[in-house]
Structures are given as structure tokens and as C-alpha cells.
Design a protein around this motif. Structure first.
Motif, PDB file in Angstrom:
ATOM      1  N   GLN A   1      81.552  13.255-123.314  1.00  0.00           N
ATOM      2  CA  GLN A   1      82.458  14.112-122.380  1.00  0.00           C
ATOM      3  C   GLN A   1      81.723  14.208-121.536  1.00  0.00           C
ATOM      4  N   MET A   2      82.894  13.490-120.953  1.00  0.00           N
ATOM      5  CA  MET A   2      82.017  13.445-119.119  1.00  0.00           C
ATOM      6  C   MET A   2      83.674  13.491-117.814  1.00  0.00           C
ATOM      7  N   GLY A   3      84.916  13.870-119.101  1.00  0.00           N
ATOM      8  CA  GLY A   3      86.058  14.138-118.813  1.00  0.00           C
ATOM      9  C   GLY A   3      86.298  15.391-118.018  1.00  0.00           C
ATOM     10  N   LEU A   4      85.280  16.617-118.615  1.00  0.00           N
ATOM     11  CA  LEU A   4      85.587  18.052-118.281  1.00  0.00           C
ATOM     12  C   LEU A   4      85.102  18.696-117.283  1.00  0.00           C
ATOM     13  N   ALA A   5      84.882  19.453-116.163  1.00  0.00           N
ATOM     14  CA  ALA A   5      84.700  20.184-115.306  1.00  0.00           C
ATOM     15  C   ALA A   5      84.125  21.247-115.175  1.00  0.00           C
ATOM     16  N   GLU A   6      83.075  21.609-115.694  1.00  0.00           N
ATOM     17  CA  GLU A   6      83.044  22.866-116.781  1.00  0.00           C
ATOM     18  C   GLU A   6      81.297  22.790-115.984  1.00  0.00           C
ATOM     19  N   ASN A   7      81.377  24.203-115.970  1.00  0.00           N
ATOM     20  CA  ASN A   7      79.387  24.625-115.041  1.00  0.00           C
ATOM     21  C   ASN A   7      78.815  24.795-116.443  1.00  0.00           C
ATOM     22  N   GLN A   8      78.145  24.909-116.714  1.00  0.00           N
ATOM     23  CA  GLN A   8      77.388  25.112-117.848  1.00  0.00           C
ATOM     24  C   GLN A   8      75.871  24.818-117.660  1.00  0.00           C
ATOM     25  N   LEU A   9      75.514  25.049-116.227  1.00  0.00           N
ATOM     26  CA  LEU A   9      74.164  25.237-115.884  1.00  0.00           C
ATOM     27  C   LEU A   9      73.519  26.256-115.066  1.00  0.00           C
ATOM     28  N   SER A  10      73.815  27.380-115.224  1.00  0.00           N
ATOM     29  CA  SER A  10      73.747  29.315-115.181  1.00  0.00           C
ATOM     30  C   SER A  10      73.808  29.288-115.840  1.00  0.00           C
ATOM     31  N   PHE A  11      74.248  29.046-117.036  1.00  0.00           N
ATOM     32  CA  PHE A  11      74.737  30.373-117.920  1.00  0.00           C
ATOM     33  C   PHE A  11      73.722  31.221-118.389  1.00  0.00           C
ATOM     34  N   ASP A  12      72.638  30.686-118.265  1.00  0.00           N
ATOM     35  CA  ASP A  12      70.953  31.357-118.946  1.00  0.00           C
ATOM     36  C   ASP A  12      70.990  32.417-117.828  1.00  0.00           C
ATOM     37  N   LEU A  13      71.476  32.609-116.583  1.00  0.00           N
ATOM     38  CA  LEU A  13      71.698  33.403-115.254  1.00  0.00           C
ATOM     39  C   LEU A  13      73.119  34.842-116.160  1.00  0.00           C
ATOM     40  N   ILE A  14      73.768  34.030-116.465  1.00  0.00           N
ATOM     41  CA  ILE A  14      74.920  35.184-116.461  1.00  0.00           C
ATOM     42  C   ILE A  14      74.604  36.056-118.150  1.00  0.00           C
ATOM     43  N   GLU A  15      74.186  35.474-118.605  1.00  0.00           N
ATOM     44  CA  GLU A  15      73.592  36.301-120.236  1.00  0.00           C
ATOM     45  C   GLU A  15      72.066  37.046-119.951  1.00  0.00           C
ATOM     46  N   LYS A  16      71.523  36.621-118.594  1.00  0.00           N
ATOM     47  CA  LYS A  16      70.395  37.459-118.986  1.00  0.00           C
ATOM     48  C   LYS A  16      70.873  38.669-118.200  1.00  0.00           C
ATOM     49  N   TRP A  17      72.411  38.874-117.450  1.00  0.00           N
ATOM     50  CA  TRP A  17      72.840  39.789-116.935  1.00  0.00           C
ATOM     51  C   TRP A  17      73.528  40.580-117.567  1.00  0.00           C
ATOM     52  N   ILE A  18      74.037  40.409-118.492  1.00  0.00           N
ATOM     53  CA  ILE A  18      75.213  40.978-120.421  1.00  0.00           C
ATOM     54  C   ILE A  18      74.256  41.381-120.556  1.00  0.00           C
ATOM     55  N   SER A  19      72.903  40.829-120.505  1.00  0.00           N
ATOM     56  CA  SER A  19      71.968  41.975-121.819  1.00  0.00           C
ATOM     57  C   SER A  19      71.617  42.656-120.909  1.00  0.00           C
ATOM     58  N   LYS A  20      71.019  42.967-119.711  1.00  0.00           N
ATOM     59  CA  LYS A  20      70.692  44.018-118.782  1.00  0.00           C
ATOM     60  C   LYS A  20      71.817  45.199-118.239  1.00  0.00           C
ATOM     61  N   ASN A  21      73.083  44.732-118.894  1.00  0.00           N
ATOM     62  CA  ASN A  21      73.589  45.729-118.421  1.00  0.00           C
ATOM     63  C   ASN A  21      74.753  46.028-119.441  1.00  0.00           C
ATOM     64  N   PRO A  22      74.419  46.179-120.336  1.00  0.00           N
ATOM     65  CA  PRO A  22      75.386  46.177-121.606  1.00  0.00           C
ATOM     66  C   PRO A  22      76.816  46.945-121.630  1.00  0.00           C
ATOM     67  N   GLU A  23      76.318  48.126-120.467  1.00  0.00           N
ATOM     68  CA  GLU A  23      77.143  49.187-120.835  1.00  0.00           C
ATOM     69  C   GLU A  23      78.364  48.473-119.848  1.00  0.00           C
ATOM     70  N   ALA A  24      79.112  47.005-118.952  1.00  0.00           N
ATOM     71  CA  ALA A  24      79.822  46.451-118.543  1.00  0.00           C
ATOM     72  C   ALA A  24      80.246  46.462-119.367  1.00  0.00           C
ATOM     73  N   SER A  25      80.628  45.986-121.189  1.00  0.00           N
ATOM     74  CA  SER A  25      81.514  45.950-121.444  1.00  0.00           C
ATOM     75  C   SER A  25      81.600  46.697-122.719  1.00  0.00           C
ATOM     76  N   ILE A  26      83.007  47.234-122.627  1.00  0.00           N
ATOM     77  CA  ILE A  26      83.552  48.933-123.484  1.00  0.00           C
ATOM     78  C   ILE A  26      83.373  48.116-125.274  1.00  0.00           C
ATOM     79  N   CYS A  27      82.005  46.380-125.593  1.00  0.00           N
ATOM     80  CA  CYS A  27      82.119  46.456-126.783  1.00  0.00           C
ATOM     81  C   CYS A  27      80.727  46.597-127.149  1.00  0.00           C
TER      82      CYS A  27
END
Length: 488
Positions: free
Chosen positions: A49-75
Motif C-alpha cells: 500500500q503506497m496510496g495511503l497518506a498516513e504518518n506512522q513514523l513517529s508512533f513510538d513518541l506518542i506511545e511513550k507519552w501515553i504510557s507516561k501520562n495515564p491520567e490523560a485517559s478516562i479509561c
């Protein structure tokens, strides 16, 4: 089941018309991928799939932030205390902390050279919904918007299908790298006048989809002066504003330019934005309408009830976007990674004599395959595209689906795949071009010994392939119907 004729009698004209644009080769490529998706180990000969304009190159940065900020999610255990307040009804304005954070982020992405008013932030279900909403506010069925070519194929769906707006091309070509000129604007406008079509505005994407280029300040001033002179609207789709490559010039937003244009009618200026590309979160469906027109803001807010962003999403993103240190690191690192990936692909193509339009933004590049056409026609481009899909097993999007005036250009997306898939895609392209130049037919993809030279080594550490995410596009809940997929 009733006959098609019977269904047409039972369904609405909107449900049965052909204005959705799904008969485009752009969407045909998605269907080909859905039928036979590439997987590094389970289906190595499938379509990449080279027809999908999606940015998956920096997911790890967001995942790290989520893991360090669990209070940001009500779940989460840490954030559940806010569950009841967030789960109940929220008004159409959205959470104040979300609108404040988005306005601040929009300013940061634009170099803090302009400030955005949180009270003008209107939510929508992704940029798809935002573009449709602004059209509902500005135009009646049969009215027209000028749009420079080549342009995003799904504009035909987003702007025409339910709103009934016409799209009139402003022809741009490779003689000046597809830049928009005042003469091209005037020609398109005069043609509409001669056809007795009411032009309500001009819509642009900046940075450009599919070109991956940015509009400079003089060009933006030309556009603003043009729409002021004609007293028509300017809608700027700026959803790729933070996908600027490291080392590239700063992005210039229309919000900055209008401050420098004398006697600019601000009621004519509107911005569409999203977090789908800049943060790589299309599944969150965060679209934004930002208008300098009070009437549009009021109307769009009423319409937003048809496509609000969930309060849970607003709550988490408000916390993330308010983290100045995270935002700074993310934007810098994302820019660097995009630049590296773009360089890897384009230099790999150069080694086999394939050139691309010089670009510095976006999640794709504009590849020039005109030398491989049997003749300079749309039919020849389509024939080449069918070989690339069927034999080379790459879904790249032909220029004709972007309404390009010159056959032989293709959009190639590069940020939606992992590193090993990049190498497979490059090898397939290299083999195909070698065979075309040698007069042979493209061989089906197969596992081969890698033969890249040292200049094509990955410029950043390869990430481990996760088999759960190697299916690179979101699959439609309705088989083979890409119209419900995230905006690309």
C-alpha cells in the motif's frame, strides 16, 4: 433483493448519484490492496500500500507519552476519576481545554508567527467532515469552487457528493513545477463566467497533496489578492502543515499572509485543519474549521453536531497538546524522520533514472514516469498503472486520478510502512524499471536476495515488525468500499 432500478426508485438522488467519485483509479488501487494486502511473512507477494497518506513514523513518541501520562485517559485507573464528567453530554463548542490546546498547537506549527482564537475553533469528524462543512456554509448546489490541479482525488467526494458543489480546475503543469499562476486563475474564472457558472471560491491544499510542495508567500499573496478582487472565498486546507522536512523552509500559512495584505476582507478567509497527518492520528477523526467569518463560525458550529469529536478524544489530546516539551520534541523528530524516509525513497529511484518533483513536505512524493509511457496519453498512463498494480504489486496513485493535466505522474506515499517494507518496495520498483528499460515484462514480485548498495541503507534504526500492524491501511467494514476509509 430488489433490482437496481427498484433500488434507485426507493433511494434518494444523493444515495444513487455518481458524484462520490468512487469510480476513480485512486480508489481502484485501494480495492486491489484490500484483496491482496502485503505482509512481510504471511503474504510477501501481496500488494504494498503506497496510496495511503498516513504518518506512522513517529508512533513510538506518542506511545511513550501515553504510557507516561495515564491520567490523560478516562479509561485508565489513574484517569477514571474524570470519567463521569467527560462521558456526559458536551455542547457543540467542545471542551474549552481542547479548543485552547488546538489553537495553541496550530500557532506552534506555524512558527508562533500568528495566534489563533479558540473561540473560532469548530470541530468536525476529520478533515473530510471539515471540508464538507465549510462547503455547506459557503455554497449552494450548482455553485463552483476553483481548485488548482493536480488535487486530492477525494475532494470530488468531500465537496461534490452531498453538497452539490462543482469543482473547476485551475490548470497547473510541470513547466513551472505545477506552481499556481495569476493567469491560470484568471483563465479558470473567465471560463466559468462564460459558462454562466457562479464561482463562490477557491480551495487549495498547502502543503500540496499530491505534490508535497509548499506555497511561498508571494504566491499566497497572489491568491489572497485574487479572491478579494473577485469577492469570493478562499479555503486553505492546511492539514499537512507540520509535515515539513528537516532543513526545509518554514511553512507559511494563509493566516500569516492575510495580516500583510492591505484591505483584505477577512470574512473570505477560512482554514481547514486536522491532526490526521501532523500527529498521525486519522483514526481519532479530529477535523477543524477555522474561519475569520463570524457567520461561518456560528453556522459550522450548529452543523458540528453531525460530526463531533468524542469528548474522550478531546480530553486526552488537550493534555497531550498542552505539553510544550512533548510538542517540541515530536515536531522536531517527526520532521527529521520524514526527511530521512523521503530521501531514502527518492535517492533509490534516482539510481534507476526515475526523477521526482522537488518537494519538502507531506507524506508522499510526485514521481515522474513519463519516460516509461508508450505514448503521452491518459490511456497509456492507465495501462502502465495496471501493470504496476497487477505485476509489480505496488499501489501507487496515477496522476489522472488527481486531475493532473500531464500523463505519467504518480503519487507515492512513503510514511505508512515499516522499514523492511520500504526495502521490498524499492526493490520491486528497481526491478520493474530495469525490465522496462530492457524491453522486458515486469516479473511477479518474489523473495530475492537484497542487492542494494551502501547508499540505500536505512538512515535510522529499523523497528521490529509487528504482525498486528503490518496490514497498512484501515479496512472498510463494507468490503471493497474505500469511501468509508480515513481521509487520505
Amino acid at each position: 433483493m430488489g433490482s437496481m432500478r427498484g433500488n434507485h426508485q426507493l433511494l434518494s438522488k444523493v444515495a444513487t448519484n455518481d458524484e462520490h467519485g468512487e469510480d476513480s483509479l485512486y480508489f481502484d488501487g485501494w480495492k486491489a490492496y484490500d484483496k491482496n494486502p502485503f505482509h512481510l511473512t504471511k503474504n510477501p507477494t501481496g500488494v504494498i500500500q503506497m496510496g495511503l497518506a498516513e504518518n506512522q513514523l513517529s508512533f513510538d513518541l506518542i506511545e511513550k507519552w501515553i504510557s507516561k501520562n495515564p491520567e490523560a485517559s478516562i479509561c485508565t485507573r489513574e484517569g477514571v476519576k474524570a470519567f463521569r464528567d467527560i462521558a456526559i453530554f458536551q455542547d457543540y463548542h467542545g471542551l474549552p481545554e481542547f479548543r485552547n490546546a488546538v489553537a495553541k498547537f496550530m500557532g506552534r506549527v506555524r512558527g508562533d508567527r500568528v495566534k489563533f482564537d479558540p473561540n473560532r475553533i469548530v470541530m468536525s469528524g476529520g478533515a473530510t467532515g471539515a471540508n464538507e462543512t465549510i462547503m455547506f456554509c459557503l455554497a449552494d448546489p450548482g455553485d463552483a469552487f476553483l481548485v488548482p490541479t493536480p488535487y486530492y482525488p477525494a475532494f470530488d467526494r468531500d465537496l461534490r457528493w452531498r453538497v452539490g458543489v462543482k469543482l473547476l480546475p485551475v490548470i497547473c503543469d510541470s513547466s513551472n513545477d505545477f506552481k499556481i499562476t495569476k493567469q491560470a486563475l484568471e483563465n479558470a474564472y473567465e471560463k466559468a463566467m462564460e459558462a454562466n457558472i457562479r464561482v463562490k471560491g477557491l480551495i487549495i491544499t498547502n502543503p500540496s497533496n499530491p505534490l508535497g510542495t509548499m506555497l511561498d508567500k508571494p504566491t499566497l499573496k497572489t491568491l489572497v489578492n485574487f479572491i478579494n478582487k473577485k469577492n469570493i472565498h478562499l479555503v486553505c486546507d492546511e492539514i499537512y502543515a507540520a509535515t515539513i522536512f528537516a532543513g526545509a523552509p518554514d511553512f507559511v500559512s494563509v493566516s500569516e499572509v492575510v495580516q500583510e495584505v492591505e484591505n483584505c476582507n477577512m470574512d473570505l478567509i477560512h482554514i481547514v485543519y486536522s491532526l490526521s497527518k501532523d500527529l498521525g492520528l486519522p483514526g481519532f477523526r479530529v477535523g477543524i474549521v477555522y474561519s475569520y467569518n463570524d457567520g461561518v463560525v456560528s453556522c459550522a458550529r450548529k452543523m458540528s453536531s453531525f460530526g463531533l469529536v468524542s469528548s474522550q478524544t478531546q480530553y486526552m489530546l488537550a493534555s497531550m497538546l498542552s505539553d510544550d516539551d512533548f510538542v517540541e520534541r515530536f515536531l522536531s523528530e517527526s520532521s527529521r524522520r520524514l526527511a530521512n524516509r523521503h530521501k531514502l525513497f527518492t535517492e533509490g529511484l534516482q539510481q534507476v533514472g526515475i526523477t521526482c518533483l522537488n518537494s519538502n513536505a507531506g507524506l508522499f512524493f510526485w514521481m515522474d514516469l513519463r519516460p516509461l509511457l508508450n505514448e503521452p496519453t491518459t490511456e497509456a498512463e492507465t495501462a502502465l498503472w495496471r501493470v504496476i498494480i497487477a505485476d509489480v504489486k505496488l499501489n501507487v496513485s496515477p496522476g489522472s486520478s488527481f486531475h493532473c493535466s500531464e500523463p505519467g505522474w504518480f503519487r507515492v506515499c512513503f510514511a505508512n510502512m515499516d522499514d523492511p517494507t520500504v526495502l521490498v518496495a524499492l526493490e520491486r520498483i528497481r526491478d520493474f524499471v530495469d525490465q522496462k528499460k530492457g524491453g522486458g515484462e515486469a516479473a511477479p514480485p518474489q523473495q530475492k536476495k537484497k542487492r542494494w548498495d551502501k547508499n540505500l541503507r536505512l538512515s535510522f534504526k529499523a523497528r521490529i515488525c509487528d504482525e498486528s500492524v503490518l496490514s497498512l491501511s484501515p479496512h472498510s467494514p463494507i468490503p471493497h468500499s474505500p469511501m468509508v476509509l480515513a481521509r487520505t
